[in-house]
Design a protein around this motif. Structure first.
Motif, PDB file in Angstrom:
ATOM      1  N   ASP A  97      -1.238  -2.609   1.632  1.00 32.16           N
ATOM      2  CA  ASP A  97      -0.004  -2.472   2.400  1.00 32.16           C
ATOM      3  C   ASP A  97      -0.254  -1.560   3.605  1.00 32.16           C
ATOM      4  O   ASP A  97      -0.827  -0.480   3.467  1.00 32.16           O
ATOM      5  N   GLU A  98       0.226  -1.968   4.775  1.00 30.74           N
ATOM      6  CA  GLU A  98       0.066  -1.101   5.946  1.00 30.74           C
ATOM      7  C   GLU A  98       0.771   0.242   5.754  1.00 30.74           C
ATOM      8  O   GLU A  98       0.304   1.285   6.210  1.00 30.74           O
ATOM      9  N   THR A  99       1.922   0.235   5.083  1.00 33.70           N
ATOM     10  CA  THR A  99       2.676   1.440   4.727  1.00 33.70           C
ATOM     11  C   THR A  99       3.224   2.167   5.954  1.00 33.70           C
ATOM     12  O   THR A  99       2.789   3.258   6.313  1.00 33.70           O
ATOM     13  N   ARG A 100       4.182   1.529   6.594  1.00 31.02           N
ATOM     14  CA  ARG A 100       4.936   2.187   7.647  1.00 31.02           C
ATOM     15  C   ARG A 100       5.774   3.309   7.034  1.00 31.02           C
ATOM     16  O   ARG A 100       6.137   3.232   5.860  1.00 31.02           O
ATOM     17  N   VAL A 150       1.166  -6.667   6.074  1.00 29.53           N
ATOM     18  CA  VAL A 150       2.388  -5.937   6.415  1.00 29.53           C
ATOM     19  C   VAL A 150       3.135  -5.605   5.132  1.00 29.53           C
ATOM     20  O   VAL A 150       3.001  -6.293   4.114  1.00 29.53           O
ATOM     21  N   ASP A 151       3.939  -4.572   5.171  1.00 29.54           N
ATOM     22  CA  ASP A 151       4.607  -4.112   3.958  1.00 29.54           C
ATOM     23  C   ASP A 151       5.438  -5.199   3.284  1.00 29.54           C
ATOM     24  O   ASP A 151       5.536  -5.251   2.059  1.00 29.54           O
ATOM     25  N   ASN A 152       6.070  -6.054   4.079  1.00 31.07           N
ATOM     26  CA  ASN A 152       6.984  -7.050   3.516  1.00 31.07           C
ATOM     27  C   ASN A 152       6.295  -8.282   2.953  1.00 31.07           C
ATOM     28  O   ASN A 152       6.968  -9.190   2.471  1.00 31.07           O
ATOM     29  N   ALA A 153       4.965  -8.333   2.996  1.00 32.17           N
ATOM     30  CA  ALA A 153       4.251  -9.514   2.494  1.00 32.17           C
ATOM     31  C   ALA A 153       3.988  -9.456   0.997  1.00 32.17           C
ATOM     32  O   ALA A 153       3.665 -10.472   0.381  1.00 32.17           O
ATOM     33  N   GLY A 154       4.117  -8.276   0.392  1.00 34.83           N
ATOM     34  CA  GLY A 154       3.742  -8.127  -1.008  1.00 34.83           C
ATOM     35  C   GLY A 154       4.506  -9.045  -1.946  1.00 34.83           C
ATOM     36  O   GLY A 154       3.924  -9.688  -2.828  1.00 34.83           O
ATOM     37  N   GLY A 155       5.824  -9.121  -1.777  1.00 38.15           N
ATOM     38  CA  GLY A 155       6.616  -9.987  -2.641  1.00 38.15           C
ATOM     39  C   GLY A 155       6.222 -11.439  -2.511  1.00 38.15           C
ATOM     40  O   GLY A 155       6.157 -12.177  -3.514  1.00 38.15           O
ATOM     41  N   VAL A 192       9.326   7.758 -11.036  1.00 36.62           N
ATOM     42  CA  VAL A 192       8.195   8.003 -10.133  1.00 36.62           C
ATOM     43  C   VAL A 192       8.689   8.114  -8.691  1.00 36.62           C
ATOM     44  O   VAL A 192       9.367   7.214  -8.186  1.00 36.62           O
ATOM     45  N   CYS A 193       8.343   9.213  -8.030  1.00 32.65           N
ATOM     46  CA  CYS A 193       8.642   9.383  -6.619  1.00 32.65           C
ATOM     47  C   CYS A 193       7.352   9.196  -5.828  1.00 32.65           C
ATOM     48  O   CYS A 193       6.373   9.915  -6.052  1.00 32.65           O
ATOM     49  N   ASN A 194       7.355   8.229  -4.935  1.00 33.88           N
ATOM     50  CA  ASN A 194       6.154   7.921  -4.162  1.00 33.88           C
ATOM     51  C   ASN A 194       6.569   7.512  -2.745  1.00 33.88           C
ATOM     52  O   ASN A 194       7.756   7.469  -2.403  1.00 33.88           O
ATOM     53  N   LYS A 195       5.592   7.199  -1.930  1.00 35.37           N
ATOM     54  CA  LYS A 195       5.833   6.834  -0.536  1.00 35.37           C
ATOM     55  C   LYS A 195       6.933   5.782  -0.420  1.00 35.37           C
ATOM     56  O   LYS A 195       7.027   4.856  -1.218  1.00 35.37           O
ATOM     57  N   ILE A 196       7.773   5.938   0.600  1.00 32.99           N
ATOM     58  CA  ILE A 196       8.884   5.017   0.823  1.00 32.99           C
ATOM     59  C   ILE A 196       8.370   3.563   0.826  1.00 32.99           C
ATOM     60  O   ILE A 196       7.346   3.253   1.419  1.00 32.99           O
ATOM     61  N   GLY A 197       9.078   2.693   0.128  1.00 33.48           N
ATOM     62  CA  GLY A 197       8.663   1.308  -0.018  1.00 33.48           C
ATOM     63  C   GLY A 197       8.080   0.986  -1.375  1.00 33.48           C
ATOM     64  O   GLY A 197       7.963  -0.190  -1.741  1.00 33.48           O
ATOM     65  N   TYR A 223       9.466   1.535  -4.310  1.00 30.34           N
ATOM     66  CA  TYR A 223      10.527   0.935  -5.128  1.00 30.34           C
ATOM     67  C   TYR A 223      10.631  -0.569  -4.898  1.00 30.34           C
ATOM     68  O   TYR A 223      10.769  -1.361  -5.852  1.00 30.34           O
ATOM     69  N   LEU A 224      10.539  -1.012  -3.641  1.00 24.40           N
ATOM     70  CA  LEU A 224      10.623  -2.440  -3.354  1.00 24.40           C
ATOM     71  C   LEU A 224       9.449  -3.202  -3.961  1.00 24.40           C
ATOM     72  O   LEU A 224       9.604  -4.332  -4.431  1.00 24.40           O
ATOM     73  N   LYS A 225       8.271  -2.616  -3.961  1.00 26.65           N
ATOM     74  CA  LYS A 225       7.113  -3.270  -4.592  1.00 26.65           C
ATOM     75  C   LYS A 225       7.316  -3.373  -6.096  1.00 26.65           C
ATOM     76  O   LYS A 225       6.966  -4.375  -6.720  1.00 26.65           O
ATOM     77  N   ALA A 226       7.900  -2.331  -6.684  1.00 28.79           N
ATOM     78  CA  ALA A 226       8.150  -2.364  -8.121  1.00 28.79           C
ATOM     79  C   ALA A 226       9.161  -3.446  -8.479  1.00 28.79           C
ATOM     80  O   ALA A 226       9.025  -4.142  -9.493  1.00 28.79           O
ATOM     81  N   LEU A 227      10.201  -3.605  -7.657  1.00 28.85           N
ATOM     82  CA  LEU A 227      11.185  -4.658  -7.900  1.00 28.85           C
ATOM     83  C   LEU A 227      10.545  -6.039  -7.820  1.00 28.85           C
ATOM     84  O   LEU A 227      10.795  -6.916  -8.665  1.00 28.85           O
ATOM     85  N   ALA A 228       9.711  -6.253  -6.805  1.00 32.77           N
ATOM     86  CA  ALA A 228       9.042  -7.548  -6.658  1.00 32.77           C
ATOM     87  C   ALA A 228       8.095  -7.806  -7.822  1.00 32.77           C
ATOM     88  O   ALA A 228       8.012  -8.931  -8.340  1.00 32.77           O
ATOM     89  N   ALA A 229       7.375  -6.779  -8.239  1.00 35.93           N
ATOM     90  CA  ALA A 229       6.451  -6.947  -9.364  1.00 35.93           C
ATOM     91  C   ALA A 229       7.218  -7.282 -10.641  1.00 35.93           C
ATOM     92  O   ALA A 229       6.826  -8.173 -11.409  1.00 35.93           O
ATOM     93  N   HIS A 230       8.332  -6.593 -10.872  1.00 40.55           N
ATOM     94  CA  HIS A 230       9.136  -6.851 -12.063  1.00 40.55           C
ATOM     95  C   HIS A 230       9.677  -8.282 -12.063  1.00 40.55           C
ATOM     96  O   HIS A 230       9.664  -8.974 -13.093  1.00 40.55           O
TER      97      HIS A 230
END
Length: 396
Positions: free
Chosen positions: A199-202, A226-231, A255-260, A262-269
């Protein structure tokens, strides 16, 4: 770890322990430059401006910052003021306060003349503990990756394991090895075919700049997205696992981590992809239970959103690095640096003591001593003697 075949760490002692050397991460990947920190103010500035970053490395830098402060003035007032100055630089990562408290508690009862040397010993011990913990995280994560690879259908056997990362949780975020990237490095060195979606991680692009830099120097196959490609990749079966680091994890597994993240976790779930979080004991905040309500989220400068730094096109020969503005003049920016991923979305926590479910019971099984709030024992016994000067090359 390796940079062009030479072994490096992210932080080392210089001048007989009178200063601290670090890699200036704000210039990567286009320029590899080091910086010497000789005072408390320089250490605090390096943390605040992300010359050094990543929760474990911030903690080690803070510990050495206290050492530098005590070299200048070993008094109680100096110790207290230095602690507060360093602790205020980055509010979210719990490792910073953990390391500062460890050094402060080590020196507080000592005669003034002994404090600076004792701080140097303790800071070096924190650094060595971090290396040991990260290496152990890598070993435990490697076993998970091997299990994932072995469980794939026969037609996929032998193909690279596709792992997606977010932000940079590699050796640049620690002293050596890294957290989330440690299992990847262990897998690569063990001969397990592996490919990393980076992820580029903006907004600061730590994935595109730092993770890609690390993986490239180690020879690990990777692709920046790009960040939005993971899902999208997960929907099409192109991700076998997601692995990230964390700046603070509650005792309940939030877990608190770099912004974004949470969205990766939702897509993975949603796509049945394992979502792993790699962390050392120093990143667990046993005083907190509800991450969303209790973890302070650092809001950084809006200029990190409105501006971006990079190498001028066609300028590689001169190495010209420039900062450019993205939105129109007058547009506001908002820059929360972290988000919280609820424990229910985390498949497992990978620690130096093993793999656990993201629950309070799971963590307490690994760290039984901390059920009542006391500190866990170190991951490994380390030499508590003062470190001689360490050249940045040849120390990995």
């Amino acid at each position: 770890m390796n940079i062009d075949g030479k072994a490096w760490r992210t932080i080392w002692l210089e001048e007989g322990g009178r200063s601290v050397g670090v890699i200036d991460q704000t210039l990567l990947p286009h320029r590899l430059s080091t910086r010497s920190l000789a005072t408390l103010d320089e250490a605090a500035e390096a943390i605040a401006t992300m010359v050094v970053r990543g929760a474990p490395l911030i903690g080690v830098t803070g510990a050495y910052g206290l050492m530098l402060a005590l070299q200048a003035d070993p008094g109680d007032a100096s110790l207290a003021a230095a602690f507060e100055q360093l602790n205020a630089t980055r509010p979210t990562a719990i490792n910073l306060r953990w390391a500062l408290e460890r050094v402060r508690d080590r020196v507080a009862a000592l005669p003034l003349v002994e404090r600076a040397e004792a701080a140097a010993v303790e800071a070096a011990a924190i650094a060595e503990d971090d290396v040991a913990m990260c290496a152990a995280i890598g070993d435990h994560g490697l076993m998970l990756f091997q299990q994932l690879a072995a469980a794939r259908p026969s037609e996929r056997q032998g193909q690279p394991l596709n792992v997606l990362t977010h932000c940079n949780a590699g050796w640049l975020a620690t002293v050596d090895w890294g957290t989330a990237l440690a299992p990847i490095y262990k897998a690569h060195r063990a001969g397990l075919p592996i490919h990393v979606w980076v992820d580029e991680t903006r907004p600061r692009n730590q994935g595109a700049s730092l993770t890609a830099f690390e993986l490239g120097r180690e020879g690990v196959p990777h692709t920046v997205i790009v960040d939005n490609a993971g899902g999208h990749l997960m929907q099409h079966g192109l991700v076998d696992a997601v692995i990230v680091g964390t700046d603070r994890t509650t005792r309940s597994g939030d877990v608190c981590n770099k912004i974004g993240t949470y969205l990766k976790a939702l897509a993975a779930h949603d796509n049945g992809v394992p979502f792993y979080v790699a962390l050392p004991a120093s990143t667990i905040d046993w005083s907190l239970c509800d991450g969303l309500a209790e973890i302070p989220i650092e809001a950084r400068s809006a200029t990190e959103v409105t501006h971006i730094q990079g190498l001028v096109a066609g300028g590689s020969a001169s190495g010209e690095i420039a900062t450019v503005q993205l939105p129109p003049e007058g547009s506001a920016g908002f820059n929360p640096a972290f988000d919280v991923t609820p424990a229910r979305l985390v498949s497992a926590l990978i620690t130096e003591r093993g793999v656990a479910p993201a629950t309070e019971a799971g963590l307490q099984r690994l760290y039984g001593r901390v059920a009542n709030g006391s500190e866990p024992a170190p991951a490994a016994e380390v030499n508590r003697q003062p470190h001689p000067d360490q050249a940045h090359q040849g120390q990995g």
